[in-house]
Design a protein around this motif. Structure first.
Motif, mmCIF file in Angstrom:
data_model
loop_
_atom_site.group_PDB
_atom_site.id
_atom_site.type_symbol
_atom_site.label_atom_id
_atom_site.label_comp_id
_atom_site.label_asym_id
_atom_site.label_seq_id
_atom_site.Cartn_x
_atom_site.Cartn_y
_atom_site.Cartn_z
ATOM 1 N N LYS A 1 -3.561 8.097 9.263
ATOM 2 C CA LYS A 1 -4.565 8.415 8.252
ATOM 3 C C LYS A 1 -3.915 8.437 6.889
ATOM 4 N N SER A 2 -4.776 8.390 5.890
ATOM 5 C CA SER A 2 -4.320 8.491 4.516
ATOM 6 C C SER A 2 -5.384 9.216 3.704
ATOM 7 N N TYR A 3 -4.959 10.259 3.001
ATOM 8 C CA TYR A 3 -5.869 11.036 2.161
ATOM 9 C C TYR A 3 -5.464 10.822 0.706
ATOM 10 N N GLN A 4 -6.431 10.410 -0.090
ATOM 11 C CA GLN A 4 -6.150 10.116 -1.481
ATOM 12 C C GLN A 4 -6.887 11.094 -2.380
ATOM 13 N N SER B 1 3.788 13.583 8.373
ATOM 14 C CA SER B 1 2.911 13.607 7.197
ATOM 15 C C SER B 1 3.775 13.522 5.953
ATOM 16 N N MET C 1 6.846 2.894 0.979
ATOM 17 C CA MET C 1 5.574 3.502 0.595
ATOM 18 C C MET C 1 5.150 2.984 -0.774
ATOM 19 N N SER D 1 -0.085 10.559 3.531
ATOM 20 C CA SER D 1 -0.117 9.544 4.589
ATOM 21 C C SER D 1 0.454 10.143 5.867
ATOM 22 N N GLU D 2 -0.191 9.824 6.984
ATOM 23 C CA GLU D 2 0.252 10.332 8.281
ATOM 24 C C GLU D 2 0.631 9.169 9.188
ATOM 25 N N PHE D 3 1.686 9.386 9.976
ATOM 26 C CA PHE D 3 2.202 8.380 10.894
ATOM 27 C C PHE D 3 2.511 9.046 12.235
ATOM 28 N N CYS E 1 8.155 9.229 -2.612
ATOM 29 C CA CYS E 1 7.845 10.285 -1.646
ATOM 30 C C CYS E 1 8.371 11.617 -2.176
ATOM 31 N N THR F 1 -1.380 11.085 -2.794
ATOM 32 C CA THR F 1 -1.791 10.589 -1.485
ATOM 33 C C THR F 1 -0.978 11.259 -0.390
ATOM 34 N N PRO G 1 0.869 3.907 11.323
ATOM 35 C CA PRO G 1 0.038 4.689 10.400
ATOM 36 C C PRO G 1 -1.207 5.218 11.090
#
Length: 428
Positions: A224-227, A200, A183, A209-211, A187, A207, A222
């Protein structure tokens, strides 16, 4: 002897024991009688001699009794009883001298067990302790979080060394990583849904990140990714939904109660979201931002989750290559184009195929966003109907509080001003 000593013939046997008693009997017989009356009680009547019998007294406690016949003439032998406790003994026995006769022996209960000895070894209670099954080693830094994979002999871990690892048990009994993913930041936490295999991961840089893990847990895709750091939180206790405001100008609704792992975005601010408040009786969310805007969201509608952005080397509408696809550009003798994404379908398109703009309120886009030409034609006027109202507070809001009983809203700003608002015209 004087008349004061009448009825006390056995006292002559006590006189040799104490010279002071003999002297007292010669000097003052009445004083001697008072002293004996105080020590021994009233005089006993004369009785024929016989074997000594044990005496008992009320309130006797189990202990060690010693019988000592003091007199052998004209009186039943009294019993001199003394108690001696043995520490820790649960029972006690009574010992009497042989002169007490068979009556005293019959008084001793034969069923009492002997007291336990101090040196007796008691068996120790069995101690229970957990059994170590396996050690999973290999991380280069502190492991911040790890979970067991249900129905699989596997472990998912995230660490300070910026890695996500999925450990599976091999035939030799050891756990080896089947997935090793690096990453961009250390983490800090994670959440895993075994039903959807959605992972998640929260990073130190703010950030999320979802996988999606494959069925054999050997691949991780991957999603989504929320920043942006979280700046505000609000909880809906009825529907068990968490609202979070972020510095990337968005509000995200997390479906925690449904356990579906869905996250619906609400885009309606031009600056970071500073405060959130929820009106449960009308199912309306109030969000305030650094731009001074107050947005009232209607959450009593069926909202849709934003689609995933797809990756492609060429436009998925006209098949024109993107600027990094050198092979296709050389083969087609064309200049590569810039990549865009349709907010409704998520496809990778070029600028020519996504020249239209439209609002999609049910997906959280209250402002007009880029959509492809085909999606723009499919959006109806009902789908473009707004689900939020916008108001200007005229100050940079940092905190908000809503009183649902009166419909009042309190806002605090960086201008050192507290404002009270009557929200009944818009929150109803």
């Amino acid at each position: 002897m004087g008349p004061a000593l009448e009825g006390w013939p056995f006292l002559f046997s006590l006189l040799p024991l104490s010279p002071s008693l003999l002297l007292l009997s010669r000097l003052s017989p009445p004083l001697l009688s008072l002293w004996l009356l105080w020590r021994l009680g009233p005089p006993l009547s004369l009785s024929p001699p016989g074997p000594p019998a044990p005496l008992s007294y009320p309130g006797a406690q189990p202990g060690y009794d010693l019988c000592l016949p003091l007199f052998q003439s004209r009186r039943p032998a009294p019993v001199l009883q003394s108690r001696a406790r043995i520490r820790g003994a649960a029972h006690s026995r009574v010992f009497r001298c042989p002169c007490a006769g068979p009556a005293a022996a019959a008084a001793v209960p034969p069923s009492l067990p002997p007291p336990p000895m101090a040196a007796e070894i008691q068996p120790k209670a069995l101690t229970r302790k957990p059994i170590l099954l396996q050690r999973v080693e290999g991380s280069q830094d502190v492991v911040n979080m790890a979970v067991l994979v249900p129905k699989e002999e596997g472990v998912i871990s995230v660490s300070e060394d910026r890695t996500v690892r999925v450990w599976l048990k091999r035939d030799n009994g050891q756990y080896w990583p089947s997935i090793y993913h690096a990453m961009p930041s250390p983490c800090s936490c994670m959440s895993f849904n075994p039903e959807t295999r959605r992972l998640s991961i929260g990073l130190d840089n703010g950030t999320i990140s979802e996988f999606i893990l494959s069925e054999d847990y050997n691949k991780m895709t991957p999603v989504k990714s929320y920043q942006g750091g979280v700046t505000a939180l609000c909880w809906d206790p009825v529907h068990r939904v968490l609202f979070s405001g972020s510095s990337d100008h968005s509000v995200i609704m997390w479906d925690i109660g449904g356990r579906k792992g869905t996250a619906i975005e609400l885009q309606g601010h031009n600056d970071k979201v500073q405060a959130l408040s929820y009106a449960p009786h009308t199912r309306q969310l109030i969000s305030c931002g650094g731009d001074g805007g107050i947005v009232v969201w209607n959450m009593d509608v069926q909202r849709q989750e934003t689609p995933e952005w797809l990756d492609s080397d060429s436009c998925q509408k006209c098949d024109q290559p993107f600027f990094w696809n050198f092979k296709q550009m050389w083969d087609s003798k064309k200049i590569g184009l810039r990549q865009h994404h349709c907010r409704k379908c998520g496809k990778a398109v070029c600028g020519k195929c996504s020249s239209k703009r439209s609002s999609i309120p049910l997906m959280g886009f209250e402002f007009e966003v880029r959509v492809c030409d085909s999606c723009h034609e499919s959006i109806t006027d009902e789908e473009r109907a707004p689900t939020a109202t916008f108001h200007d507070s005229k100050h940079n809001i940092v905190h908000v509080h809503f009183d649902a009983t009166r419909g009042w809203l309190l806002t605090c700003g960086t201008d050192k001003v507290i404002k009270l608002w009557d929200m009944t015209p818009v929150v109803s």
